[in-house]
Design a protein around this motif. Structure first.
Motif, PDB file in Angstrom:
ATOM      1  N   LEU A 171       1.976   3.794  15.243  1.00 19.76           N
ATOM      2  CA  LEU A 171       2.003   4.109  16.510  1.00 19.76           C
ATOM      3  C   LEU A 171       3.394   4.060  17.619  1.00 19.76           C
ATOM      4  CD1 LEU A 171      -0.577   6.209  17.775  1.00 19.76           C
ATOM      5  CD2 LEU A 171      -0.702   4.836  19.326  1.00 19.76           C
ATOM      6  N   ALA A 172       3.542   3.122  16.940  1.00 22.34           N
ATOM      7  CA  ALA A 172       5.131   3.003  18.064  1.00 22.34           C
ATOM      8  C   ALA A 172       6.246   3.636  16.906  1.00 22.34           C
ATOM      9  CB  ALA A 172       5.588   1.663  18.180  1.00 22.34           C
ATOM     10  N   ALA A 173       6.110   3.571  15.325  1.00 24.41           N
ATOM     11  CA  ALA A 173       6.958   4.005  14.559  1.00 24.41           C
ATOM     12  C   ALA A 173       7.049   5.556  14.179  1.00 24.41           C
ATOM     13  CB  ALA A 173       6.805   4.038  13.245  1.00 24.41           C
ATOM     14  N   GLU A 174       5.490   6.309  14.684  1.00 25.45           N
ATOM     15  CA  GLU A 174       6.120   7.755  15.062  1.00 25.45           C
ATOM     16  C   GLU A 174       6.708   8.039  16.291  1.00 25.45           C
ATOM     17  OE1 GLU A 174       5.035  11.692  14.151  1.00 25.45           O
ATOM     18  OE2 GLU A 174       4.759  10.069  12.531  1.00 25.45           O
ATOM     19  N   ALA A 175       5.918   7.420  17.236  1.00 24.76           N
ATOM     20  CA  ALA A 175       7.270   7.909  18.914  1.00 24.76           C
ATOM     21  C   ALA A 175       8.606   7.599  18.424  1.00 24.76           C
ATOM     22  CB  ALA A 175       6.451   6.551  19.889  1.00 24.76           C
TER      23      ALA A 175
ATOM     24  N   ILE B 249       4.526  -4.099  18.312  1.00 25.38           N
ATOM     25  CA  ILE B 249       4.993  -3.631  18.858  1.00 25.38           C
ATOM     26  C   ILE B 249       6.805  -3.502  18.707  1.00 25.38           C
ATOM     27  CG2 ILE B 249       6.920  -2.040  21.078  1.00 25.38           C
ATOM     28  CD1 ILE B 249       3.785  -1.568  19.836  1.00 25.38           C
ATOM     29  N   CYS B 250       7.227  -5.358  18.517  1.00 27.32           N
ATOM     30  CA  CYS B 250       8.562  -5.866  19.067  1.00 27.32           C
ATOM     31  C   CYS B 250       8.607  -5.593  17.275  1.00 27.32           C
ATOM     32  CB  CYS B 250       8.545  -7.375  19.583  1.00 27.32           C
ATOM     33  SG  CYS B 250       7.930  -7.642  20.782  1.00 27.32           S
TER      34      CYS B 250
ATOM     35  N   ALA C 152       5.734   4.257   9.250  1.00 22.77           N
ATOM     36  CA  ALA C 152       5.077   2.683   8.919  1.00 22.77           C
ATOM     37  C   ALA C 152       3.971   2.760   8.267  1.00 22.77           C
ATOM     38  CB  ALA C 152       5.074   1.758  10.873  1.00 22.77           C
ATOM     39  N   GLY C 153       3.524   1.614   6.558  1.00 22.47           N
ATOM     40  CA  GLY C 153       2.264   2.168   6.496  1.00 22.47           C
ATOM     41  C   GLY C 153       2.367   0.896   5.438  1.00 22.47           C
ATOM     42  N   ASN C 154       1.040   0.679   4.669  1.00 23.37           N
ATOM     43  CA  ASN C 154       1.102  -0.082   4.063  1.00 23.37           C
ATOM     44  C   ASN C 154       1.698  -1.888   3.489  1.00 23.37           C
ATOM     45  OD1 ASN C 154      -0.574   1.512   2.397  1.00 23.37           O
ATOM     46  ND2 ASN C 154       0.721   2.605   1.718  1.00 23.37           N
ATOM     47  N   GLY C 155       2.298  -1.572   5.405  1.00 21.77           N
ATOM     48  CA  GLY C 155       2.685  -3.237   5.220  1.00 21.77           C
ATOM     49  C   GLY C 155       4.303  -3.138   5.263  1.00 21.77           C
ATOM     50  N   LYS C 156       4.380  -2.152   5.467  1.00 19.20           N
ATOM     51  CA  LYS C 156       5.366  -1.648   5.568  1.00 19.20           C
ATOM     52  C   LYS C 156       6.483  -0.521   6.797  1.00 19.20           C
ATOM     53  CE  LYS C 156       9.024   0.048   2.041  1.00 19.20           C
ATOM     54  NZ  LYS C 156       9.890   0.742   0.590  1.00 19.20           N
ATOM     55  N   MET C 157       7.106  -1.000   7.313  1.00 21.15           N
ATOM     56  CA  MET C 157       8.301  -0.652   8.078  1.00 21.15           C
ATOM     57  C   MET C 157      10.006  -0.118   8.232  1.00 21.15           C
ATOM     58  SD  MET C 157       7.956   0.343  11.891  1.00 21.15           S
ATOM     59  CE  MET C 157       9.477   1.626  12.024  1.00 21.15           C
ATOM     60  N   MET C 158       9.965   1.039   8.012  1.00 24.60           N
ATOM     61  CA  MET C 158      11.600   1.477   7.860  1.00 24.60           C
ATOM     62  C   MET C 158      11.557   2.325   8.632  1.00 24.60           C
ATOM     63  SD  MET C 158      12.391   3.920   4.259  1.00 24.60           S
ATOM     64  CE  MET C 158      12.500   2.183   2.850  1.00 24.60           C
ATOM     65  N   VAL C 159      12.637   2.329   8.826  1.00 24.04           N
ATOM     66  CA  VAL C 159      14.194   2.840   9.723  1.00 24.04           C
ATOM     67  C   VAL C 159      14.841   3.391   9.153  1.00 24.04           C
ATOM     68  CG1 VAL C 159      14.976   3.038  12.386  1.00 24.04           C
ATOM     69  CG2 VAL C 159      13.097   2.207  12.163  1.00 24.04           C
ATOM     70  N   ARG C 160      15.936   4.620   9.736  1.00 19.77           N
ATOM     71  CA  ARG C 160      16.464   5.254   8.742  1.00 19.77           C
ATOM     72  C   ARG C 160      17.383   5.862   9.871  1.00 19.77           C
ATOM     73  NH1 ARG C 160      14.601   8.717   3.421  1.00 19.77           N
ATOM     74  NH2 ARG C 160      13.235   8.710   5.362  1.00 19.77           N
ATOM     75  N   ILE C 161      18.647   5.617   9.261  1.00 22.91           N
ATOM     76  CA  ILE C 161      19.450   6.416  10.850  1.00 22.91           C
ATOM     77  C   ILE C 161      20.810   7.360  10.026  1.00 22.91           C
ATOM     78  CG2 ILE C 161      21.264   5.656  12.593  1.00 22.91           C
ATOM     79  CD1 ILE C 161      18.335   4.063  12.843  1.00 22.91           C
ATOM     80  N   PHE C 162      20.353   8.866  10.597  1.00 28.21           N
ATOM     81  CA  PHE C 162      21.357  10.016   9.794  1.00 28.21           C
ATOM     82  C   PHE C 162      21.722  10.300  11.191  1.00 28.21           C
ATOM     83  CE2 PHE C 162      17.841   9.672   7.358  1.00 28.21           C
ATOM     84  CZ  PHE C 162      18.038   9.753   5.928  1.00 28.21           C
ATOM     85  N   SER C 163      22.757  10.819  10.178  1.00 24.44           N
ATOM     86  CA  SER C 163      23.733  11.893  10.781  1.00 24.44           C
ATOM     87  C   SER C 163      24.131  13.288  10.134  1.00 24.44           C
ATOM     88  CB  SER C 163      25.192  11.201  11.879  1.00 24.44           C
ATOM     89  OG  SER C 163      25.471  12.137  12.629  1.00 24.44           O
ATOM     90  N   SER C 164      25.413  13.931  10.485  1.00 25.37           N
ATOM     91  CA  SER C 164      26.243  14.774   9.317  1.00 25.37           C
ATOM     92  C   SER C 164      27.162  14.445   9.157  1.00 25.37           C
ATOM     93  CB  SER C 164      26.659  15.896  10.586  1.00 25.37           C
ATOM     94  OG  SER C 164      27.512  15.569  11.106  1.00 25.37           O
TER      95      SER C 164
END
Length: 290
Positions: A155-159, A205-206, A267-279
């Motif tokens: 839920l927090a990942a979607e936010a 959440i942390c 987040a799903g299946n026991g994995k939380m991923m964050v990727r950061i993008f720009s131009s």
């Protein structure tokens, strides 16, 4: 005479505005008839003056009625870009002009409440540009068998997913994610309170904030506010966590690139991923002229 004036006052109180016969509570535009406009005159005066307090109250109610928030463009899970959608609000300048024209014109029939679009900050063209260059990423893992904690993480990942931080802006985790309550879908799960493991609404959440911290720990990102847990956590190395609490610590950072930065989180299946993008033209902005 006194009875007539009292009745007029009551009419103003209980009839803030009228809708035409063709309109319902949810349709736009709203039509205000001349008869209703005339009720906003000052009492006990022979000269027609507008009661500014009642008009301000009317405008406030209409703004709540008409307002529709814009929707930013976003990237779907399959990579498609879902286009933005403008919102709407009252055009206050035109409203005052049309209200006064109707009030002072005996032959006027009424007027439609004028609106103006509210354009979203993030449109399809911007996402197309800033989705190309990955600046950083980080992955953490959790036990998917803990359904409550897994739910909170997702839920927090979607936010924070698809959130865009413009140059010079400060991202606040608490502000973007919002308060973690049962009404907003969060569940009770293990949390660390004063060094002790307990249960609380929004547990997990942390891990999202800590994963985000490690993903944005880049040259062009200035960490403004970050706090560590009072004890070690299993999902990141020691000293690499970022604890957050609605009534306590926040995790904030400032975009010091010359281009907007896009957060992609899942987040799903026991994995939380964050990727950061720009131009492709994104570079760390120092403030010095070249």
């Amino acid at each position: 005479m006194k009875l007539i004036k009292i009745c007029c006052v009551l009419l103003i109180i209980f009839l803030p505005y009228n809708l035409s016969a063709e309109e319902t509570e949810d349709t736009k535009p709203i039509y205000i008839e001349k008869l209703e406009v005339d009720q906003y005159s000052l009492d006990y005066t022979d000269t027609p003056f507008i009661n500014q307090d009642k008009l301000a109250s009317l405008l406030t109610n209409l703004k709540k009625r008409v307002y529709e928030a814009p929707t930013n463009a976003k990237i779907a899970d399959d990579g498609r870009i879902i286009s933005e959608k403008p919102g709407f609000t009252i055009d206050e300048d035109q409203f005052h002009i049309q209200f006064r024209e109707t009030f002072y014109n005996h032959d006027a029939k009424g007027f439609h409440v004028p609106t103006q679009p509210i354009y979203p900050r993030v449109d399809k063209a911007l996402l197309e540009e800033i989705r190309t260059n990955q600046l950083g990423s980080y992955v953490t893992y959790f036990k998917k068998g803990n359904k409550e904690r897994s739910h909170n993480i997702a839920l927090a990942a979607e936010a924070i997913n698809n959130h865009v931080i413009f140059p010079g802006e400060v991202f606040s985790f608490n502000e973007v994610v919002g308060e973690r309550t049962t009404n907003r879908g969060y569940k009770r799960a293990p949390v660390i309170v004063k060094g002790e493991l307990s249960e609380g609404i929004g547990g997990g959440i942390c891990q999202v904030s800590s994963t985000l911290f490690n993903a944005v720990d880049l040259k062009g990102i200035q960490i403004v506010e970050r706090y560590a847990h009072s004890r070690s956590v299993p999902y990141v190395p020691p000293g690499r966590d970022a604890t957050v609490s609605w009534w306590g610590p926040d995790f904030t950072f400032k975009n010091k690139y010359n281009q907007p930065v896009l957060i992609r989180a899942k987040a799903g299946n026991g994995k939380m991923m964050v990727r950061i993008f720009s131009s492709e033209s994104a570079e760390h902005f120092t403030g010095n002229r070249r």
